[in-house]
Design an enzyme around this catalytic site. Sequence first.
Site, short mmCIF file in Angstrom:
data_model
loop_
_atom_site.label_atom_id
_atom_site.label_comp_id
_atom_site.label_asym_id
_atom_site.label_seq_id
_atom_site.Cartn_x
_atom_site.Cartn_y
_atom_site.Cartn_z
N LYS A 125 0.86 -1.18 0.00
CA LYS A 125 0.00 0.00 0.00
C LYS A 125 0.89 1.22 0.00
O LYS A 125 2.02 1.17 0.50
CB LYS A 125 -0.89 0.02 1.26
CG LYS A 125 -2.15 0.82 1.09
CD LYS A 125 -3.21 0.00 0.38
CE LYS A 125 -4.44 0.81 0.06
NZ LYS A 125 -5.54 -0.08 -0.37
N ASP A 165 -6.91 4.17 -4.69
CA ASP A 165 -7.61 3.97 -3.42
C ASP A 165 -8.30 5.32 -3.18
O ASP A 165 -8.51 6.08 -4.14
CB ASP A 165 -6.61 3.59 -2.30
CG ASP A 165 -7.29 3.08 -1.04
OD1 ASP A 165 -7.67 1.91 -0.99
OD2 ASP A 165 -7.47 3.87 -0.08
#
Length: 445
Positions: A125, A165
């Site tokens: 991430k 995201d």
Amino acid sequence: MYHYDSFMAELEQKNPAQPEFIQAAKEVVESIIDVVNENPAYLNAKILERITEPDRVITFKVEWEDDNGDVQVNRGYRIQFNNAIGPYKGGLRFHPSVTLGTLKFLGFEQTFKNSLTTLPMGGAKGGSDFNTKGKSDNEIMRFCRSFMTELYRYIGPSTDVPAGDIGVGAREIGYLYGQYKRMMIENTGVLTGKGQNWGGSLIRPEATGFGAMYFAHEMVEAQQDTMKGKTISVSGFGNVAWGAVMKASELGAKVVTISGPDGYIHDPEGIDTQEKWDYMLELRASNNDVVEPYAKRFGAKFVKGRKPWEVPVDMAFPCAIQNELDLQDAELLISNGVSYVVETSNMGCTTEAVQKFQAQKILFAPGKAANAGGVAVSGLEMSQNSMKLRWSKEEVDGRLHEIMQNIHASCITEGTMPDGYVDYVRGANIAGFKKVADTMLQLGY
Ligand code: 2IT
């Protein structure tokens, strides 16, 4: 033998001031600790220590110029958490709440989620504390260019493949990809969520929401129940909520809420027309981060400063951000008769909320299972890029549906309790963990 309390105390000491990472780790460790303690190979390999430590944490400075000519400084990150089963894979989040701890929790969760998809993808991430709200298109472009100028050296189509995201959609992916291509002279699948003209996959924008509804459909069918006629509350109004709302309609259910930082919309008629879906995209693209205008446009109710969980529904789908649904919200949903909660945001419910749902035998799907459709179609985008071809909508959607059915089946296998209640949290954590852990043993250290 691992002891939960002492293991977690040590992890907390090692990772101070990272409450979200500790929250995510606690949930996983609690689910898997018996499995680990019963397996000498896992114990000898120190698997819990190894699986809770990211492979690599990269932080970098992002300098860019705003429209006034002033210099701005943000912090960029990429957490390469675990690449046992495939290249690092996971989104980039641009949001002012982003800290190292946030991205570590997301990278950790991503590792198990990606394992559940059945595709060979490791977990990662990244992102920045950059706030896209109110920024001009040019400012976003300049920020993305600077961000990629740092990030490009750590990623690659077989190394680490970022995606979107919160705060990173098609526009941002475009600017990021443009800069990568400029520097590397390469048209490879180094990012997913790309535009349809330059290597993107059909159904990727819809995938997270569609996937969550496919998962919910499996949950409902496992109870000999039906989606038809169900009333649903959704939070958020971005990409994920948009996909969920559209698929709910197709399955015969009715979504009656969406929400933003300003409050929530209650539309009892249902958010079930193309016009309303298109308007959600318009709202998001405006960069204002508010849902109130929907109320005026469609004659629905706007409830300022509150969350949608006070509306009585059969099913709730948190689709916004971590810890957006707390114990009080859970109690309200339960007293209003909710039967299913499908966490579509990553760790959208607090630990206390999840425990409450489970204690009341409400069926609760955790984000790492229910929202895996997004990264799954990212995986399918990588496949198409490698083959240098493009699948039809039907092909991608069919594969997504099958993947979500498989994830549900894994949760049933590992999470069915002696009384027949399905603990989807336990199921998802054990199934996701085993594959990564077994691979780590096979690959040595
Ligand atoms: O949380 C997630 O799974 C995502 N943001 C999607 C990641 C991806 O690589 O598509």
